[in-house]
Design a protein around this motif. Structure first.
Motif, PDB file in Angstrom:
ATOM      1  N   VAL A  85       0.856  -1.177   0.000  1.00 27.79           N
ATOM      2  CA  VAL A  85       0.000   0.000   0.000  1.00 27.79           C
ATOM      3  C   VAL A  85       0.899   1.235   0.000  1.00 27.79           C
ATOM      4  O   VAL A  85       1.773   1.361   0.862  1.00 27.79           O
ATOM      5  CB  VAL A  85      -0.925   0.019   1.238  1.00 27.79           C
ATOM      6  N   GLN A  86       0.683   2.132  -0.971  1.00 26.82           N
ATOM      7  CA  GLN A  86       1.484   3.344  -1.059  1.00 26.82           C
ATOM      8  C   GLN A  86       0.581   4.569  -0.922  1.00 26.82           C
ATOM      9  O   GLN A  86      -0.419   4.683  -1.635  1.00 26.82           O
ATOM     10  CB  GLN A  86       2.224   3.413  -2.388  1.00 26.82           C
ATOM     11  N   CYS A  87       0.944   5.462  -0.007  1.00 36.00           N
ATOM     12  CA  CYS A  87       0.247   6.726   0.176  1.00 36.00           C
ATOM     13  C   CYS A  87       1.058   7.796  -0.557  1.00 36.00           C
ATOM     14  O   CYS A  87       2.235   8.003  -0.249  1.00 36.00           O
ATOM     15  CB  CYS A  87       0.141   7.053   1.663  1.00 36.00           C
ATOM     16  N   HIS A  88       0.437   8.474  -1.510  1.00 35.90           N
ATOM     17  CA  HIS A  88       1.136   9.461  -2.338  1.00 35.90           C
ATOM     18  C   HIS A  88       0.903  10.871  -1.803  1.00 35.90           C
ATOM     19  O   HIS A  88       0.496  11.770  -2.527  1.00 35.90           O
ATOM     20  CB  HIS A  88       0.680   9.347  -3.792  1.00 35.90           C
ATOM     21  N   ALA A  89       1.172  11.049  -0.515  1.00 36.59           N
ATOM     22  CA  ALA A  89       0.966  12.346   0.116  1.00 36.59           C
ATOM     23  C   ALA A  89       2.000  13.353  -0.377  1.00 36.59           C
ATOM     24  O   ALA A  89       3.093  12.987  -0.809  1.00 36.59           O
ATOM     25  CB  ALA A  89       1.059  12.203   1.628  1.00 36.59           C
ATOM     26  N   ILE A  90       1.643  14.615  -0.307  1.00 35.44           N
ATOM     27  CA  ILE A  90       2.557  15.686  -0.684  1.00 35.44           C
ATOM     28  C   ILE A  90       2.751  16.592   0.530  1.00 35.44           C
ATOM     29  O   ILE A  90       1.999  16.537   1.502  1.00 35.44           O
ATOM     30  CB  ILE A  90       2.037  16.482  -1.906  1.00 35.44           C
ATOM     31  N   TRP A  91       3.751  17.444   0.463  1.00 32.05           N
ATOM     32  CA  TRP A  91       4.083  18.324   1.575  1.00 32.05           C
ATOM     33  C   TRP A  91       2.841  19.074   2.026  1.00 32.05           C
ATOM     34  O   TRP A  91       2.053  19.491   1.184  1.00 32.05           O
ATOM     35  CB  TRP A  91       5.185  19.293   1.129  1.00 32.05           C
ATOM     36  N   PRO A  92       2.590  19.196   3.271  1.00 32.04           N
ATOM     37  CA  PRO A  92       3.436  18.973   4.434  1.00 32.04           C
ATOM     38  C   PRO A  92       3.334  17.556   4.988  1.00 32.04           C
ATOM     39  O   PRO A  92       3.891  17.259   6.037  1.00 32.04           O
ATOM     40  CB  PRO A  92       2.917  19.994   5.440  1.00 32.04           C
ATOM     41  N   PHE A  93       2.596  16.683   4.330  1.00 33.07           N
ATOM     42  CA  PHE A  93       2.458  15.307   4.804  1.00 33.07           C
ATOM     43  C   PHE A  93       3.531  14.435   4.168  1.00 33.07           C
ATOM     44  O   PHE A  93       4.019  14.730   3.083  1.00 33.07           O
ATOM     45  CB  PHE A  93       1.063  14.761   4.474  1.00 33.07           C
ATOM     46  N   SER A  94       3.852  13.342   4.841  1.00 32.98           N
ATOM     47  CA  SER A  94       4.897  12.436   4.341  1.00 32.98           C
ATOM     48  C   SER A  94       4.276  11.264   3.595  1.00 32.98           C
ATOM     49  O   SER A  94       3.336  10.638   4.092  1.00 32.98           O
ATOM     50  CB  SER A  94       5.726  11.879   5.499  1.00 32.98           C
ATOM     51  N   PRO A  95       4.802  10.945   2.422  1.00 30.45           N
ATOM     52  CA  PRO A  95       4.341   9.728   1.743  1.00 30.45           C
ATOM     53  C   PRO A  95       4.860   8.504   2.501  1.00 30.45           C
ATOM     54  O   PRO A  95       5.870   8.579   3.198  1.00 30.45           O
ATOM     55  CB  PRO A  95       4.959   9.835   0.355  1.00 30.45           C
ATOM     56  N   TRP A  96       4.176   7.391   2.370  1.00 26.80           N
ATOM     57  CA  TRP A  96       4.613   6.176   3.039  1.00 26.80           C
ATOM     58  C   TRP A  96       4.253   4.960   2.207  1.00 26.80           C
ATOM     59  O   TRP A  96       3.394   5.015   1.322  1.00 26.80           O
ATOM     60  CB  TRP A  96       4.042   6.057   4.444  1.00 26.80           C
ATOM     61  N   THR A  97       4.930   3.859   2.505  1.00 27.68           N
ATOM     62  CA  THR A  97       4.664   2.569   1.871  1.00 27.68           C
ATOM     63  C   THR A  97       4.532   1.524   2.964  1.00 27.68           C
ATOM     64  O   THR A  97       5.382   1.440   3.850  1.00 27.68           O
ATOM     65  CB  THR A  97       5.792   2.174   0.901  1.00 27.68           C
ATOM     66  N   ASP A  98       3.475   0.752   2.897  1.00 25.89           N
ATOM     67  CA  ASP A  98       3.221  -0.306   3.886  1.00 25.89           C
ATOM     68  C   ASP A  98       3.321  -1.650   3.169  1.00 25.89           C
ATOM     69  O   ASP A  98       2.554  -1.926   2.240  1.00 25.89           O
ATOM     70  CB  ASP A  98       1.832  -0.122   4.495  1.00 25.89           C
ATOM     71  N   TYR A  99       4.276  -2.464   3.592  1.00 25.89           N
ATOM     72  CA  TYR A  99       4.455  -3.799   3.015  1.00 25.89           C
ATOM     73  C   TYR A  99       3.745  -4.807   3.913  1.00 25.89           C
ATOM     74  O   TYR A  99       4.127  -4.981   5.065  1.00 25.89           O
ATOM     75  CB  TYR A  99       5.936  -4.159   2.909  1.00 25.89           C
ATOM     76  N   GLY A 100       2.734  -5.474   3.399  1.00 24.06           N
ATOM     77  CA  GLY A 100       2.013  -6.479   4.177  1.00 24.06           C
ATOM     78  C   GLY A 100       2.832  -7.745   4.349  1.00 24.06           C
ATOM     79  O   GLY A 100       3.868  -7.944   3.709  1.00 24.06           O
ATOM     80  N   ALA A 101       2.349  -8.602   5.217  1.00 29.91           N
ATOM     81  CA  ALA A 101       3.028  -9.879   5.461  1.00 29.91           C
ATOM     82  C   ALA A 101       2.846 -10.813   4.267  1.00 29.91           C
ATOM     83  O   ALA A 101       1.850 -10.737   3.541  1.00 29.91           O
ATOM     84  CB  ALA A 101       2.446 -10.531   6.720  1.00 29.91           C
ATOM     85  N   TRP A 102       3.816 -11.697   4.064  1.00 26.72           N
ATOM     86  CA  TRP A 102       3.692 -12.711   3.023  1.00 26.72           C
ATOM     87  C   TRP A 102       2.627 -13.714   3.451  1.00 26.72           C
ATOM     88  O   TRP A 102       2.642 -14.200   4.581  1.00 26.72           O
ATOM     89  CB  TRP A 102       5.018 -13.429   2.796  1.00 26.72           C
ATOM     90  N   VAL A 103       1.715 -14.009   2.546  1.00 27.89           N
ATOM     91  CA  VAL A 103       0.608 -14.916   2.836  1.00 27.89           C
ATOM     92  C   VAL A 103       0.651 -16.070   1.835  1.00 27.89           C
ATOM     93  O   VAL A 103       0.796 -15.846   0.628  1.00 27.89           O
ATOM     94  CB  VAL A 103      -0.753 -14.186   2.731  1.00 27.89           C
ATOM     95  N   TRP A 104       0.521 -17.308   2.322  1.00 30.83           N
ATOM     96  CA  TRP A 104       0.463 -18.489   1.450  1.00 30.83           C
ATOM     97  C   TRP A 104      -0.935 -18.579   0.852  1.00 30.83           C
ATOM     98  O   TRP A 104      -1.934 -18.582   1.562  1.00 30.83           O
ATOM     99  CB  TRP A 104       0.789 -19.749   2.232  1.00 30.83           C
ATOM    100  N   VAL A 105      -1.000 -18.628  -0.461  1.00 33.91           N
ATOM    101  CA  VAL A 105      -2.263 -18.816  -1.172  1.00 33.91           C
ATOM    102  C   VAL A 105      -2.279 -20.273  -1.607  1.00 33.91           C
ATOM    103  O   VAL A 105      -1.571 -20.652  -2.515  1.00 33.91           O
ATOM    104  CB  VAL A 105      -2.375 -17.874  -2.391  1.00 33.91           C
ATOM    105  N   GLY A 106      -3.062 -21.078  -0.956  1.00 36.48           N
ATOM    106  CA  GLY A 106      -3.101 -22.515  -1.225  1.00 36.48           C
ATOM    107  C   GLY A 106      -4.384 -22.914  -1.910  1.00 36.48           C
ATOM    108  O   GLY A 106      -5.145 -23.694  -1.376  1.00 36.48           O
ATOM    109  N   GLY A 107      -4.649 -22.370  -3.068  1.00 38.39           N
ATOM    110  CA  GLY A 107      -5.875 -22.661  -3.805  1.00 38.39           C
ATOM    111  C   GLY A 107      -6.665 -21.388  -4.013  1.00 38.39           C
ATOM    112  O   GLY A 107      -6.798 -20.903  -5.116  1.00 38.39           O
ATOM    113  N   ALA A 108      -7.175 -20.805  -2.913  1.00 36.86           N
ATOM    114  CA  ALA A 108      -7.907 -19.546  -2.988  1.00 36.86           C
ATOM    115  C   ALA A 108      -7.821 -18.845  -1.638  1.00 36.86           C
ATOM    116  O   ALA A 108      -7.834 -19.495  -0.594  1.00 36.86           O
ATOM    117  CB  ALA A 108      -9.360 -19.783  -3.360  1.00 36.86           C
TER     118      ALA A 108
END
Length: 104
Positions: free
Chosen positions: A60-83
């Motif tokens: 998830v990437q937040c494309h904020a501009i000044w005066p706010f800070s942009p950020w990136t949130d990397y989620g946990a790796w999840v096993w997809v075992g079919g669906a």
């Protein structure tokens, strides 16, 4: 007589193996790699629907501009075992958000 029985038995075994060989040498079907779609967010939770086999995570990437800070949130790796539906909670962003999926 014993030799004849051995020859007949050998011929039967060879014929049986000859008939079974195509089935014995056929590989198992390969598992499809994980694929996700409908990645999006409601402002606090990102989610995506996935199928196949493998690991996936939401970015998830937040494309904020000044005066706010942009950020990136990397989620946990999840096993997809079919669906699976994978979900990642994130903080609110007042700017546009991009949700993407990473595979491994």
């Amino acid at each position: 007589m014993t030799t004849r029985r051995h020859l007949i038995r050998g011929a039967l075994v060879a014929a049986a193996l000859g008939l079974a060989a195509p089935f014995l040498s056929t590989p198992a079907p390969a598992q499809a790699a994980a694929t996700c779609w409908s990645a999006g967010t409601d402002g606090a939770h990102a989610s995506a629907n996935c199928s196949g086999y493998g690991y996936a995570r939401l970015i998830v990437q937040c494309h904020a501009i000044w005066p706010f800070s942009p950020w990136t949130d990397y989620g946990a790796w999840v096993w997809v075992g079919g669906a699976a539906t994978i979900v990642n909670a994130h903080v609110h962003c007042a700017a546009p958000i991009t949700v993407s999926v990473q595979y491994r």
